[in-house]
Design an enzyme around this catalytic site. Structure first.
Site, PDB file in Angstrom:
ATOM      1  N   GLN A  78       0.449  -1.224  -0.270  1.00 47.96           N
ATOM      2  CA  GLN A  78       0.103   0.032  -0.056  1.00 47.96           C
ATOM      3  C   GLN A  78       0.667   1.140   0.015  1.00 47.96           C
ATOM      4  OE1 GLN A  78      -3.347   0.147   2.324  1.00 47.96           O
ATOM      5  NE2 GLN A  78      -4.054   2.131   2.154  1.00 47.96           N
ATOM      6  N   PHE A  79       1.247   1.964  -1.219  1.00 49.81           N
ATOM      7  CA  PHE A  79       2.339   3.401  -1.332  1.00 49.81           C
ATOM      8  C   PHE A  79       1.320   3.968  -0.992  1.00 49.81           C
ATOM      9  CE2 PHE A  79      -0.489   3.026  -4.950  1.00 49.81           C
ATOM     10  CZ  PHE A  79      -0.654   4.534  -5.295  1.00 49.81           C
ATOM     11  N   THR A  80       0.137   4.658  -0.762  1.00 50.56           N
ATOM     12  CA  THR A  80      -0.382   5.160  -0.272  1.00 50.56           C
ATOM     13  C   THR A  80      -0.772   5.552   1.111  1.00 50.56           C
ATOM     14  OG1 THR A  80      -2.926   4.527   0.554  1.00 50.56           O
ATOM     15  CG2 THR A  80      -2.715   5.055  -1.939  1.00 50.56           C
TER      16      THR A  80
END
Length: 150
Positions: A78-80
């Site tokens: 999850q890059f966010t």
């Protein structure tokens, strides 16, 4: 690396209508990677998560780890988690590592966690549009950033 760890009664990941991962009692681990993450960060985080005492003992006290209860884990990229919201209303993801760096770190983290837990760790699919379903138990949600080890 940044993680959001949720103690779950059950969790699953579905991609394009197909369930690719599913666990009962355990941890859902959302993982975000930055360029500076190292093998030391991977080992430290894996050890921390495997030994994190967030499961209740016979007295109802959170005193047992994922290892202690022989629980399961799902790791989802999850890059966010590295979003910056300082300017404007549109988050910036400039701190998140690009796939050529993030994928090997993500995969090495999963492998290290499997070694530390002594069992298979389920995953989502890096970069895919995933539907993550979970029943948070507690709720217990912990955030860990390897850049804040001290």
């Amino acid at each position: 690396m940044k993680t959001v760890i949720q103690r779950v009664s059950k969790a699953s990941v579905t991609i394009e209508g197909e369930k690719v991962a599913s666990i009962e009692k355990g941890l859902l681990i959302l993982l975000g990677v930055v360029n500076e993450d190292t093998q030391e960060d991977i080992k430290w985080l894996s050890n921390k998560i495997g030994n994190l005492r967030v499961f209740s003992d016979e007295n109802g006290v959170m005193n047992r780890s994922l290892k202690d209860i022989d629980g399961n884990a799902i790791v989802v990229s999850q890059f966010t988690l590295h979003a910056s919201t300082k300017k404007g209303n549109r988050p910036s993801y400039i701190k998140a590592a690009k796939p050529d760096i993030a994928i090997p770190v993500y995969e090495n983290f999963v492998k290290q966690l499997e070694i530390d837990l002594g069992k298979k760790v389920q995953t989502g699919q890096f970069g895919a549009d995933m539907k993550v379903e979970l029943l948070n138990d507690g709720p217990v949600t912990i955030m860990i950033d390897t850049k804040n080890k001290e």
